[in-house]
Design an enzyme around this catalytic site. Structure first.
Site, PDB file in Angstrom:
ATOM      1  CB  ILE A 135      -0.967   0.020   1.209  1.00  0.00           C
ATOM      2  CG1 ILE A 135      -0.197  -0.054   2.536  1.00  0.00           C
ATOM      3  CG2 ILE A 135      -1.973  -1.097   1.107  1.00  0.00           C
ATOM      4  CD1 ILE A 135      -1.089   0.032   3.758  1.00  0.00           C
ATOM      5  CG  ASP A 181       9.612  13.238   8.310  1.00  0.00           C
ATOM      6  OD1 ASP A 181       9.478  14.389   7.850  1.00  0.00           O
ATOM      7  OD2 ASP A 181       9.733  12.231   7.588  1.00  0.00           O
ATOM      8  CE  LYS A 184       8.689   1.698   7.936  1.00  0.00           C
ATOM      9  NZ  LYS A 184       8.796   2.888   8.808  1.00  0.00           N
ATOM     10  CD  GLN A 211       7.743  -3.400  -0.852  1.00  0.00           C
ATOM     11  OE1 GLN A 211       8.355  -2.712  -1.669  1.00  0.00           O
ATOM     12  NE2 GLN A 211       7.212  -4.563  -1.191  1.00  0.00           N
ATOM     13  CB  SER A 239      14.315   5.393   0.303  1.00  0.00           C
ATOM     14  OG  SER A 239      14.156   6.024   1.551  1.00  0.00           O
ATOM     15  CG  LEU A 240      14.728   4.100   5.004  1.00  0.00           C
ATOM     16  CD1 LEU A 240      14.812   4.486   6.473  1.00  0.00           C
ATOM     17  CD2 LEU A 240      16.123   3.912   4.429  1.00  0.00           C
TER      18      LEU A 240
END
Length: 561
Positions: free
Chosen positions: A138, A295, A160, A145, A142-143
């Site tokens: 979904i 973030d 994750k 999915q 970069s690190l």
């Protein structure tokens, strides 16, 4: 984007990507970037002549090129670029603005790789771990999915999974970045007053923490615990039985993305209230626990159907210690009193400012900002404008903003942007005002007491200075009588001028020497002594090289005037 297209665009995403090829790609980017920095300082390279406007236009084009190349270099450089987007004290504003647009939208990796990582880390086949597992992610970054799944207990979760080969890629990239940092540290211009080695170490620490999903799970639990008494903030629960350093299983908590304004209105949610809740949530993090989301971009915040905020992605978190709050209190008093000296002293104590021999320019810059900052009421200030002004003053000055400070300022600016998107009349500082007053009260018992304490402290300081003044004057006069005091006056401009004159004299000497040798070689060649003439020409190379280096030094010295 098809798999073949993504592979061509992102070499690092190939299964058989050689270390040598990786090094070539990185060093090619670094050398091209170094060349652009070098030519920026050459006034003859500007079409139509050098000007600040032409320099800004060139930097803007370079910033776009840097962002695109960081994306193509992959996870390490995407994350480093995102971290550098908070360091306006190190880089020009054009670069910082462009780097802040970095979004790590990269190709997803295959379901077979996902299954292999989960089964390898959790020690069981995928069907035994999850009743259902959606093979299509979904979200891909970069690190890692994210995949939606369902436990055998019936609970909906998201899983994750870390990108395969990520740690090996980090190891290669960070080794190269370390050498680059060492080069910048030793550079006579770019290394002056900059702790590039310290910046590298800070980047390493943050990057390696983000690759540890156990740490992210602990951050999520801490964040959830800090909001346990608040029903207007929701945080997904961690399923530790299904979590490892490369796999993180969280409660599935869907919501409407906070930047999807039409969907929010369709759900009957008040955008003005949501804008204030976003600011309130962040201020709550800073003031109550000091543990905050570093973030908070729109992709990491959603809204539930009942109007509560949902936070995601806890890989990058910040923490403000108690002693830092106390020093910030001292800075706050200095700002309210427009006392540039006190602000400078408190910033040095915070580690945000490096003391130099001549703090005059820095003190004048801060005083200028204080005078302008206090012109408007607190609630009419803009976080983005304040941070832009602060960074503009900081660039080129000995400011060294700690990572925590820059994370807070970036988060404030981001949340102000989110708030204005939800409500064009939203003002972050207006929401923050009661929290700022509460901070002063909490730190000192009550506001009145804190002011009295401060006045008492200053009165005692003035009294001590006044009482000690006669004795200090008498001691100074005695030293003058004995000849123990020597007065030394130094003019920076005079020193520079004398250095330039000395260099020009040496340049003249080398020019005369080279000219004499050239004339001698020419005469020898005309008279048929070719071999001796060639030998003289070879000898000329040494003073010619020395002359070239002297001319470069004179050029650098001229630019400092």
């Amino acid at each position: 984007m098809t798999e073949s297209e993504s592979t061509r665009k992102y070499r690092w995403n190939r299964e058989k990507y050689s270390v040598v090829r990786r090094q070539i790609d990185i060093w090619r980017f670094v050398l091209l970037l170094w060349g652009q920095f070098w030519i920026n300082g050459k006034k003859w390279s500007y079409k139509g002549g050098y000007s600040e406007e032409n320099l800004a236009i060139r930097r803007q084009k370079q910033a776009v090129w840097i962002r695109e190349n960081l994306l193509s270099l992959g996870p390490t450089f995407i994350k480093v670029g995102q971290l550098f987007s908070t360091r306006a004290d190190l880089f020009p504003s054009e670069y910082v603005a462009e780097l802040s647009k970095l979004q790590d939208e990269v190709p997803a990796f295959s379901y077979e790789q996902v299954a292999s990582i989960i089964e390898g880390d959790l020690g069981k086949p995928l069907p035994k771990l999850y009743r259902n597992f959606d093979p299509i992610p979904i979200a891909a970054a970069s690190l890692g999915q994210v995949h939606k799944a369902q436990l055998h207990s019936g609970e909906e979760v998201v899983v994750k999974v870390q990108r395969p080969g990520l740690k090996q890629l980090f190891t290669i990239d960070l080794a190269i970045l370390k050498r680059i940092a060492q080069y910048f540290q030793n550079h006579p211009k770019w290394g002056k007053g900059r702790d590039w080695s310290g910046i590298y170490e800070e980047c390493c620490r943050i990057l390696w923490l983000e690759t540890d999903y156990l740490n992210e799970g602990q951050n999520a639990d801490t964040f959830r615990r800090n909001f346990r008494g608040e029903d207007w903030v929701k945080v997904p629960r961690v399923y530790w039985r299904y979590t490892s350093p490369r796999v993180l299983t969280l409660e599935y908590m869907p919501g409407i993305k906070i930047s999807h304004y039409e969907s929010l209105e369709a759900a009957g949610l008040d955008r003005k209230i949501l804008a204030k809740l976003g600011a309130k949530a962040y201020l709550y993090q800073l003031l109550n626990s000091g543990f905050f989301h570093a973030d908070p971009h729109p992709g990491n915040i959603a809204v539930s159907t009942d109007g509560a905020l949902i936070f995601y992605d806890f890989g990058m978190m910040g923490r403000i210690n108690t002693n830092v709050r106390e020093r910030l209190m001292d800075t706050l008093f200095g700002i309210t009193q427009k006392d540039g000296d006190r602000v400078v002293s408190s910033l040095i104590a915070l580690g945000a400012l490096s003391p130099t021999e001549d703090m005059g320019p820095v003190r004048r810059s801060i005083q200028f900002m204080l005078d302008n900052f206090m012109d408007k009421p607190f609630e009419e200030q803009s976080v983005s404008q304040i941070s832009d002004d602060l960074y503009e003053i900081a660039y080129g000055q000995p400011f060294r903003f700690p990572a925590t400070f820059t994370f807070v300022m970036r988060a404030f600016s981001t949340l102000e942007g989110v708030g204005k998107g939800l409500d064009p009349e939203f003002n972050f500082m207006e929401v923050a005002q009661p929290f700022a007053l509460q901070l002063i009260t909490d730190m000192n018992g009550n506001t009145a007491t804190s002011i009295l304490d401060e006045l008492g402290r200053q009165a005692a300081q003035v009294g001590n200075t006044a009482l000690a003044l006669p004795q200090r004057i008498e001691e100074t006069i005695e030293k003058l009588d004995r000849g123990d005091i020597r007065v030394r006056v130094r003019s920076v401009e005079s020193d520079r001028l004398l250095r330039r004159l000395s260099l020009m004299q040496m340049t003249t000497n080398y020019t005369i020497l080279i000219t004499g040798l050239l004339v001698s070689a020419t005469l020898l060649f005309v008279n048929g002594s070719t071999s001796i003439a060639i030998a003289v020409m070879i000898v000329i190379l040494a003073p010619a090289w020395a002359l070239f280096r002297l001319l470069r030094r004179v050029d650098r010295l001229d630019r400092t005037f």
